[in-house]
Design an enzyme around this catalytic site. Structure first.
Site, PDB file in Angstrom:
ATOM      1  N   CYS A 113      -7.707  -4.292   9.416  1.00 26.08           N
ATOM      2  CA  CYS A 113      -7.162  -4.515  10.509  1.00 26.08           C
ATOM      3  C   CYS A 113      -7.843  -4.807  11.317  1.00 26.08           C
ATOM      4  O   CYS A 113      -7.163  -4.788  12.552  1.00 26.08           O
ATOM      5  CB  CYS A 113      -5.655  -4.126  10.144  1.00 26.08           C
ATOM      6  SG  CYS A 113      -4.392  -4.803   9.012  1.00 26.08           S
ATOM      7  N   HIS A 253      -1.821  -3.748  17.479  1.00 26.26           N
ATOM      8  CA  HIS A 253      -2.060  -4.754  16.156  1.00 26.26           C
ATOM      9  C   HIS A 253       0.021  -4.853  15.625  1.00 26.26           C
ATOM     10  O   HIS A 253       0.555  -3.717  15.671  1.00 26.26           O
ATOM     11  CB  HIS A 253      -2.746  -3.597  15.047  1.00 26.26           C
ATOM     12  CG  HIS A 253      -2.726  -3.928  13.547  1.00 26.26           C
ATOM     13  ND1 HIS A 253      -3.316  -6.022  13.584  1.00 26.26           N
ATOM     14  CD2 HIS A 253      -2.887  -4.288  12.679  1.00 26.26           C
ATOM     15  CE1 HIS A 253      -3.192  -5.506  12.131  1.00 26.26           C
ATOM     16  NE2 HIS A 253      -2.433  -4.936  11.843  1.00 26.26           N
ATOM     17  N   ASN A 283       2.455  -9.302   9.185  1.00 24.96           N
ATOM     18  CA  ASN A 283       0.436  -8.791   9.802  1.00 24.96           C
ATOM     19  C   ASN A 283      -0.048 -10.089   9.321  1.00 24.96           C
ATOM     20  O   ASN A 283      -0.454  -9.713   8.110  1.00 24.96           O
ATOM     21  CB  ASN A 283       1.218  -6.916   9.072  1.00 24.96           C
ATOM     22  CG  ASN A 283      -0.605  -6.734   9.193  1.00 24.96           C
ATOM     23  OD1 ASN A 283      -1.331  -7.220   9.570  1.00 24.96           O
ATOM     24  ND2 ASN A 283      -0.373  -5.531   8.747  1.00 24.96           N
TER      25      ASN A 283
HETATM   26  O1  UT7 Z   1      -2.078  -4.012   9.106  1.00 25.61           O
HETATM   27  C1  UT7 Z   1      -2.889  -2.122   8.265  1.00 25.61           C
HETATM   28  C2  UT7 Z   1      -1.824  -1.028   8.564  1.00 25.61           C
HETATM   29  N1  UT7 Z   1      -0.966  -0.649   7.828  1.00 25.61           N
HETATM   30  C3  UT7 Z   1       0.701  -0.753   7.872  1.00 25.61           C
HETATM   31  O2  UT7 Z   1       0.386  -0.343   9.503  1.00 25.61           O
HETATM   32  C4  UT7 Z   1       1.744  -0.616   7.199  1.00 25.61           C
HETATM   33  C5  UT7 Z   1       2.268   1.389   7.952  1.00 25.61           C
HETATM   34  N2  UT7 Z   1       3.038   1.452   6.558  1.00 25.61           N
HETATM   35  C6  UT7 Z   1       4.371   0.965   6.928  1.00 25.61           C
HETATM   36  O3  UT7 Z   1       4.805   0.094   7.630  1.00 25.61           O
HETATM   37  C7  UT7 Z   1       5.404   1.680   5.714  1.00 25.61           C
HETATM   38  O4  UT7 Z   1       5.408   2.540   5.328  1.00 25.61           O
HETATM   39  C8  UT7 Z   1       5.939   0.746   5.082  1.00 25.61           C
HETATM   40  C9  UT7 Z   1       6.556  -0.984   5.905  1.00 25.61           C
HETATM   41  C10 UT7 Z   1       5.445   0.189   4.615  1.00 25.61           C
HETATM   42  C11 UT7 Z   1       6.755   0.974   4.145  1.00 25.61           C
HETATM   43  O5  UT7 Z   1       8.242   1.360   4.968  1.00 25.61           O
HETATM   44  P1  UT7 Z   1       8.925   2.976   4.474  1.00 25.61           P
HETATM   45  O6  UT7 Z   1       9.451   3.190   5.894  1.00 25.61           O
HETATM   46  O7  UT7 Z   1       7.644   3.835   5.118  1.00 25.61           O
HETATM   47  O8  UT7 Z   1       9.564   3.030   3.343  1.00 25.61           O
HETATM   48  P2  UT7 Z   1       8.604   4.177   2.384  1.00 25.61           P
HETATM   49  O9  UT7 Z   1       7.855   3.519   1.816  1.00 25.61           O
HETATM   50  O10 UT7 Z   1       9.134   5.174   2.742  1.00 25.61           O
HETATM   51  O11 UT7 Z   1       9.648   3.327   0.637  1.00 25.61           O
HETATM   52  C12 UT7 Z   1      11.208   3.676   1.336  1.00 25.61           C
HETATM   53  C13 UT7 Z   1      12.584   2.962  -0.023  1.00 25.61           C
HETATM   54  C14 UT7 Z   1      11.090   3.645  -1.525  1.00 25.61           C
HETATM   55  O12 UT7 Z   1      12.200   3.830  -2.336  1.00 25.61           O
HETATM   56  P3  UT7 Z   1      13.006   5.641  -2.550  1.00 25.61           P
HETATM   57  O13 UT7 Z   1      11.841   5.919  -3.423  1.00 25.61           O
HETATM   58  O14 UT7 Z   1      12.879   6.415  -1.161  1.00 25.61           O
HETATM   59  O15 UT7 Z   1      13.797   5.106  -3.285  1.00 25.61           O
HETATM   60  C15 UT7 Z   1      10.641   2.473  -1.408  1.00 25.61           C
HETATM   61  O16 UT7 Z   1      10.644   2.194  -3.025  1.00 25.61           O
HETATM   62  O17 UT7 Z   1      12.418   1.787   0.654  1.00 25.61           O
HETATM   63  C16 UT7 Z   1      11.991   1.513  -0.830  1.00 25.61           C
HETATM   64  N3  UT7 Z   1      11.590  -0.250  -0.339  1.00 25.61           N
HETATM   65  C17 UT7 Z   1      12.027  -1.030  -0.945  1.00 25.61           C
HETATM   66  N4  UT7 Z   1      13.137  -1.486  -0.592  1.00 25.61           N
HETATM   67  C18 UT7 Z   1      13.558  -2.525  -0.183  1.00 25.61           C
HETATM   68  C19 UT7 Z   1       9.579   0.034   0.168  1.00 25.61           C
HETATM   69  N5  UT7 Z   1      10.092  -1.362   0.389  1.00 25.61           N
HETATM   70  C20 UT7 Z   1      11.278  -2.638   0.225  1.00 25.61           C
HETATM   71  C21 UT7 Z   1      11.283  -3.773  -0.189  1.00 25.61           C
HETATM   72  N6  UT7 Z   1      12.909  -3.581   0.293  1.00 25.61           N
HETATM   73  N7  UT7 Z   1      10.658  -4.675   0.629  1.00 25.61           N
END
Ligand code: UT7
Length: 326
Positions: A113, A253, A283
């Site tokens: 990125c 970004h 993104n």
């Molecule tokens: O550009 C390159 C660099 N990338 C980034 O900067 C991305 C950085 N990360 C993020 O933006 C976030 O971590 C995400 C948007 C990818 C995820 O958000 P989060 O608040 O960190 O969620 P998480 O990964 O901790 O997941 C929370 C819950 C999980 O369920 P459990 O384990 O708590 O039951 C996931 O399985 O949300 C679930 N989950 C979803 N639920 C519905 C993950 N993706 C989804 C989804 N819809 N699309």
């Protein structure tokens, strides 16, 4: 002192929109979850048979047309991308040829990125050194080509697009004034593509095991992104005695609205000074920063101080101080 200033910005946004409602039909997700956790409403998806070179070409053409310059006037083309047209040759070479920039040399920059900001820095230095007169820096990514639309944790995040800036020399105190960049390869574990490179070339097994897609441990990346993007921006601002009041716009970004807001808050910047368009494009990796400049171009005035900041796979991150030139 000779510096490099941006004299035009172009963009290419594919027409097809992939909305949160569309994604609800593909994976177990909801519009509410995506909006609340990422701030994204829709992304663009480029047509079949069209790759990063096509989008880069369209964005570059617009930048040159806005400046009223022929392609022969360009002597350096850098394409920032993680989804090159081919593993080789460089997408930049294909774009320069299609553009008619026959006097130009060029290459691709791959720093996940952070590709665009790294590329902008290199191009600006080439101009400052007097080696190059006009450079095109293009961020172009067809993220849909490396996204697993069965993986809800990544498929809701990314979109396709390209953005381009034209750089030219100036003796005024505008343009790229300074930058700081960092990289930490230990971050590879949290954000990478497992197969398709030299260590694990494509095979029936890698395809069957779905290893040709973005792999991300989101929470780990999130934490680092907030801290590092703000810290490096602050370091650059402090180096030059800049305070939040001196900054017209923070240009981060666009990976997640929560990352953007947290970084801006750490820098003491109010929301109206932060460029945000993630809701409409998601993104787009290398295209996010030029797309921000493109969308906010009409609000910018000559002399405005901008801090561009990035964080991505590698890990790679950086900040660049740009004074708007027109
Ligand atoms: O550009 C390159 C660099 N990338 C980034 O900067 C991305 C950085 N990360 C993020 O933006 C976030 O971590 C995400 C948007 C990818 C995820 O958000 P989060 O608040 O960190 O969620 P998480 O990964 O901790 O997941 C929370 C819950 C999980 O369920 P459990 O384990 O708590 O039951 C996931 O399985 O949300 C679930 N989950 C979803 N639920 C519905 C993950 N993706 C989804 C989804 N819809 N699309």
């Amino acid at each position: 002192m000779r510096r490099a200033k941006i004299t035009a910005v172009g963009a290419y946004l594919p027409e097809r929109r992939l909305t949160n409602a569309d994604l609800e039909k593909l994976v177990d997700t909801s519009n509410e979850w995506i909006l609340e956790r990422t701030g994204i409403r829709e992304r663009r998806i480029v047509g079949r048979g069209q790759g990063s070179a096509y989008m880069a070409l369209r964005a570059a053409e617009e930048a040159l047309q806005k400046r009223g310059l022929p392609a022969e006037a360009v002597d350096l083309v850098i394409v920032a991308t993680v989804t090159p047209e081919h593993p080789f040759p460089a997408t930049a070479n294909i774009v320069a040829n299609a553009l008619g920039a026959h006097r130009a040399w060029g290459f691709d920059v791959e720093a996940a990125c952070s590709s665009f900001l790294y590329a902008l820095s290199i191009a600006a230095d080439s101009i400052s050194a007097g080696r190059v007169e006009r450079a095109l820096v293009i961020g172009s990514d067809k993220m849909s080509s490396i996204i697993d639309y069965r993986d809800r944790a990544t498929c809701v995040l990314f979109g396709d697009a390209a953005g381009a800036v034209l750089l030219e020399p100036t003796d005024e105190e505008v343009g790229v004034l300074d930058y700081l960049h960092r990289a930490d390869g230990s971050g590879c574990a949290y954000l990478h593509m497992k197969a398709g490179g030299s260590v694990l070339p494509p095979s029936v097994r890698t395809v069957r095991n779905r290893l040709h897609y973005v792999y991300q441990e989101g929470r780990q990346v999130f934490k680092q992104a907030v801290v590092q993007m703000a810290a490096i921006s602050e370091e650059l601002m402090k180096k030059h005695g800049l305070t939040a009041d001196d900054i017209a716009f923070f240009v981060p970004h666009q990976a997640n609205l929560r990352i953007i807001e947290a970084a801006a808050q750490r820098l003491g910047l109010p929301r109206e000074k932060v460029m945000i368009n993630i809701d409409r494009y998601g993104n787009t990796t290398s295209a996010t920063l030029p797309l921000c400049l493109y969308d906010y171009e009409s609000q910018l005035k000559k002399g405005d101080n901008l801090i561009l900041a990035t964080f991505g796979g590698g890990f790679t991150w950086g900040a660049l101080w740009l004074r708007w030139a027109y």
